[in-house]
Design a protein around this motif. Sequence first.
Motif, PDB file in Angstrom:
ATOM      1  N   VAL A  98       0.839  -1.193   0.000  1.00 46.26           N
ATOM      2  CA  VAL A  98       0.000   0.000   0.000  1.00 46.26           C
ATOM      3  C   VAL A  98       0.875   1.244   0.000  1.00 46.26           C
ATOM      4  N   GLN A  99       0.472   2.228  -0.791  1.00 47.31           N
ATOM      5  CA  GLN A  99       1.107   3.542  -0.745  1.00 47.31           C
ATOM      6  C   GLN A  99       0.118   4.563  -0.192  1.00 47.31           C
ATOM      7  N   LEU A 100       0.594   5.388   0.737  1.00 50.21           N
ATOM      8  CA  LEU A 100      -0.183   6.516   1.259  1.00 50.21           C
ATOM      9  C   LEU A 100       0.402   7.795   0.670  1.00 50.21           C
ATOM     10  N   ILE A 101      -0.432   8.555  -0.030  1.00 46.91           N
ATOM     11  CA  ILE A 101      -0.004   9.825  -0.617  1.00 46.91           C
ATOM     12  C   ILE A 101      -0.714  10.938   0.134  1.00 46.91           C
ATOM     13  N   ASP A 102       0.054  11.739   0.849  1.00 45.60           N
ATOM     14  CA  ASP A 102      -0.479  12.765   1.751  1.00 45.60           C
ATOM     15  C   ASP A 102      -0.179  14.136   1.162  1.00 45.60           C
ATOM     16  N   THR A 130       4.256   7.391   1.497  1.00 43.84           N
ATOM     17  CA  THR A 130       4.689   6.392   2.467  1.00 43.84           C
ATOM     18  C   THR A 130       4.423   5.008   1.891  1.00 43.84           C
ATOM     19  N   ASP A 131       5.465   4.168   1.851  1.00 43.20           N
ATOM     20  CA  ASP A 131       5.363   2.806   1.331  1.00 43.20           C
ATOM     21  C   ASP A 131       5.156   1.834   2.484  1.00 43.20           C
ATOM     22  N   LEU A 132       4.121   0.990   2.369  1.00 39.67           N
ATOM     23  CA  LEU A 132       3.757   0.092   3.462  1.00 39.67           C
ATOM     24  C   LEU A 132       3.572  -1.334   2.957  1.00 39.67           C
ATOM     25  N   ASP A 133       4.290  -2.284   3.548  1.00 40.39           N
ATOM     26  CA  ASP A 133       3.980  -3.699   3.366  1.00 40.39           C
ATOM     27  C   ASP A 133       2.831  -4.043   4.305  1.00 40.39           C
ATOM     28  N   VAL A 134       1.783  -4.664   3.777  1.00 37.44           N
ATOM     29  CA  VAL A 134       0.625  -5.012   4.596  1.00 37.44           C
ATOM     30  C   VAL A 134       0.958  -6.255   5.420  1.00 37.44           C
ATOM     31  N   VAL A 135       0.902  -6.120   6.743  1.00 31.85           N
ATOM     32  CA  VAL A 135       1.213  -7.240   7.632  1.00 31.85           C
ATOM     33  C   VAL A 135      -0.042  -7.799   8.312  1.00 31.85           C
ATOM     34  N   ARG A 136      -1.152  -7.114   8.183  1.00 31.89           N
ATOM     35  CA  ARG A 136      -2.441  -7.630   8.669  1.00 31.89           C
ATOM     36  C   ARG A 136      -3.535  -7.045   7.798  1.00 31.89           C
ATOM     37  N   PHE A 187      -1.685  -2.344  -4.112  1.00 31.47           N
ATOM     38  CA  PHE A 187      -1.057  -3.113  -5.179  1.00 31.47           C
ATOM     39  C   PHE A 187      -0.889  -4.561  -4.716  1.00 31.47           C
ATOM     40  N   PRO A 188      -0.777  -5.492  -5.647  1.00 35.80           N
ATOM     41  CA  PRO A 188      -0.525  -6.889  -5.247  1.00 35.80           C
ATOM     42  C   PRO A 188       0.815  -7.072  -4.549  1.00 35.80           C
ATOM     43  N   SER A 189       1.811  -6.225  -4.870  1.00 33.57           N
ATOM     44  CA  SER A 189       3.141  -6.362  -4.275  1.00 33.57           C
ATOM     45  C   SER A 189       3.919  -5.070  -4.489  1.00 33.57           C
ATOM     46  N   TYR A 190       5.052  -4.965  -3.814  1.00 35.50           N
ATOM     47  CA  TYR A 190       5.932  -3.808  -4.004  1.00 35.50           C
ATOM     48  C   TYR A 190       6.425  -3.746  -5.445  1.00 35.50           C
ATOM     49  N   GLU A 191       6.764  -4.891  -6.020  1.00 36.17           N
ATOM     50  CA  GLU A 191       7.267  -4.925  -7.387  1.00 36.17           C
ATOM     51  C   GLU A 191       6.239  -4.384  -8.369  1.00 36.17           C
ATOM     52  N   GLU A 192       4.960  -4.701  -8.145  1.00 40.86           N
ATOM     53  CA  GLU A 192       3.911  -4.182  -9.034  1.00 40.86           C
ATOM     54  C   GLU A 192       3.748  -2.671  -8.848  1.00 40.86           C
ATOM     55  N   ALA A 193       3.960  -2.177  -7.631  1.00 36.59           N
ATOM     56  CA  ALA A 193       3.908  -0.730  -7.404  1.00 36.59           C
ATOM     57  C   ALA A 193       5.021  -0.028  -8.162  1.00 36.59           C
ATOM     58  N   VAL A 194       6.210  -0.639  -8.196  1.00 34.91           N
ATOM     59  CA  VAL A 194       7.326  -0.059  -8.949  1.00 34.91           C
ATOM     60  C   VAL A 194       6.991  -0.016 -10.430  1.00 34.91           C
ATOM     61  N   ARG A 195       6.417  -1.094 -10.954  1.00 29.84           N
ATOM     62  CA  ARG A 195       6.005  -1.107 -12.365  1.00 29.84           C
ATOM     63  C   ARG A 195       5.011   0.009 -12.650  1.00 29.84           C
ATOM     64  N   ARG A 240      -2.004  -0.378 -15.824  1.00 27.71           N
ATOM     65  CA  ARG A 240      -1.729  -0.063 -14.425  1.00 27.71           C
ATOM     66  C   ARG A 240      -1.803  -1.332 -13.584  1.00 27.71           C
ATOM     67  N   THR A 241      -1.083  -1.326 -12.485  1.00 28.47           N
ATOM     68  CA  THR A 241      -1.060  -2.478 -11.586  1.00 28.47           C
ATOM     69  C   THR A 241      -1.765  -2.197 -10.261  1.00 28.47           C
ATOM     70  N   ALA A 242      -2.177  -0.956 -10.025  1.00 25.77           N
ATOM     71  CA  ALA A 242      -2.943  -0.639  -8.818  1.00 25.77           C
ATOM     72  C   ALA A 242      -4.291  -1.348  -8.883  1.00 25.77           C
ATOM     73  N   THR A 243      -4.728  -1.923  -7.774  1.00 29.76           N
ATOM     74  CA  THR A 243      -5.986  -2.656  -7.738  1.00 29.76           C
ATOM     75  C   THR A 243      -7.096  -1.926  -6.990  1.00 29.76           C
ATOM     76  N   HIS A 244      -6.743  -0.931  -6.177  1.00 35.33           N
ATOM     77  CA  HIS A 244      -7.750  -0.250  -5.361  1.00 35.33           C
ATOM     78  C   HIS A 244      -7.194   1.102  -4.947  1.00 35.33           C
ATOM     79  N   ALA A 245      -8.012   2.132  -5.061  1.00 32.98           N
ATOM     80  CA  ALA A 245      -7.575   3.467  -4.658  1.00 32.98           C
ATOM     81  C   ALA A 245      -8.708   4.180  -3.933  1.00 32.98           C
ATOM     82  N   VAL A 246      -8.380   4.786  -2.805  1.00 27.37           N
ATOM     83  CA  VAL A 246      -9.348   5.539  -2.000  1.00 27.37           C
ATOM     84  C   VAL A 246      -8.741   6.895  -1.686  1.00 27.37           C
TER      85      VAL A 246
END
Length: 235
Positions: free
Chosen positions: A4-8, A88-94, A55-63, A32-38
């Motif tokens: 997940v990316q947070l753009i503030d 802010t770049d976030l790996d989803v852990v839950r 995004f499905p993964s960090y690699e897809e966010a880079v693409r 695009r590789t983004a799957t959901h945006a709010v």
Amino acid sequence: MTFVQLIDCRTNRFEEMDRLLDQWVEQTRGRRTATHAVVGKDRTDTSHLVEIVEFPSYEEAVRNARLPETDRIFREMSALCQGTPTVTDLDVVRDARLNGDTARRFFEVATASDDLSPLTGLVEEDYHDHDPSNEQDVHGLDRLRRELDTWRAGFDFTFRVEDRIAQADRVCTRWSWDGIHKGDFLGLPATGNRVTMTGATILRFSTEGKIAEGWWQYDRLGLMAQLGAVEPAGR
């Protein structure tokens, strides 16, 4: 792992920014590789916006970031902001999809529980059930229990989830059903036949997180044919 990316950012030109986001969606279609945006707006400061992009993964966010349209739109959005947006770049852990978990538990209780008392914590008392195989809709948790007891008395069965999609207050489950006809079902005495069905169920959740309404679609005619009650289609 989901990423997940947070753009503030801060801006008083949200309408222009919204049009830029629409442009990006249109121009990156199929790539695009983004799957959901709010996009959320701060209640206490309406110039403060936060966009959450999944995004499905960090690699897809880079693409996704490497798309020329992404770079151009981000620069144009930045020009509308007060200061540079932060990312802010976030790996989803839950990832707790609470309504989806309740839907899963509902099918588990219907299948495997010794009794249906756990439904009290999952289903609203004024639950409304839509099943085209019934002449009238089922209203109320007690009626739902009796409906499920009819199936449980007639079959030893299991559900296998093929797909589950959760959005807002609804969860859709596409399922396969396998059973053994062990007892009376709609006047048909036990045959011992192993039978199968496929179907889908949409559950609507109340604001309290309980199941308030359900819509069922499944092949009951095919089931009755497997029990010998009707001629199979095509004969």
